[in-house]
Design a protein around this motif. Structure first.
Motif, short mmCIF file in Angstrom:
data_model
loop_
_atom_site.label_atom_id
_atom_site.label_comp_id
_atom_site.label_asym_id
_atom_site.label_seq_id
_atom_site.Cartn_x
_atom_site.Cartn_y
_atom_site.Cartn_z
N ASN A 178 0.85 -1.18 0.00
CA ASN A 178 0.00 0.00 0.00
C ASN A 178 0.89 1.24 0.00
N PRO A 179 0.93 1.98 -1.11
CA PRO A 179 1.79 3.17 -1.15
C PRO A 179 1.25 4.26 -0.22
N ALA A 223 -3.65 1.50 -5.81
CA ALA A 223 -3.89 0.58 -4.69
C ALA A 223 -3.15 -0.73 -4.93
N VAL A 224 -3.04 -1.52 -3.87
CA VAL A 224 -2.40 -2.83 -3.96
C VAL A 224 -3.13 -3.66 -5.02
#
Length: 127
Positions: A32-33, A62-63
């Motif tokens: 998750n950035p 998103a992931v």
């Protein structure tokens, strides 16, 4: 890992153009950035960093998202024998990028000064 070579330096229309390589690849977000995505890389001669660069403007994801990246890699501003040896991009963390960038700037300045001394090149300011 695929090895590539930057194009040869050339003169176009009387002005020097830096060597560049257009790349396209996909990345998959696995963590998750915290914010917008930034990719940082070192331009390598096998295990030796010669230059650096980054890709920005990749947006927020998103992931699990797959992001298509198109970028232009510009040859490092170093003597040709070092630039011609570049054969790989190594993606690194932001911290590694900034620490290596500072060291590479100092090394590139030293290489260029050695080349100028060897050929007796004087900068505009030295006249």
């Amino acid at each position: 890992m695929k090895k590539v070579s930057l194009p040869e330096y050339a003169l176009f229309g009387g002005g020097e153009q830096t060597a560049r390589l257009h790349v396209e690849f996909d990345i998959v977000i696995t963590q998750n950035p915290e914010s917008y995505i930034g990719l940082y890389y070192l331009i390598m001669d096998d295990d030796t960093p010669i230059g650096y660069g980054s890709c920005s403007g990749l947006g927020k994801h998103a992931v699990g998202d797959t992001v298509h990246v198109k970028d232009k890699i510009v040859a490092p501003d170093v003597p040709a024998k070092y630039a011609k040896a570049c054969n790989m991009l190594k993606f690194v963390t932001e911290y590694t990028y900034y620490s290596q960038r500072d060291a590479l700037r100092k090394q590139a300045k030293k290489w260029n000064e050695e080349l100028e001394a060897k050929y007796g090149i004087k900068k505009e300011d030295d006249k």
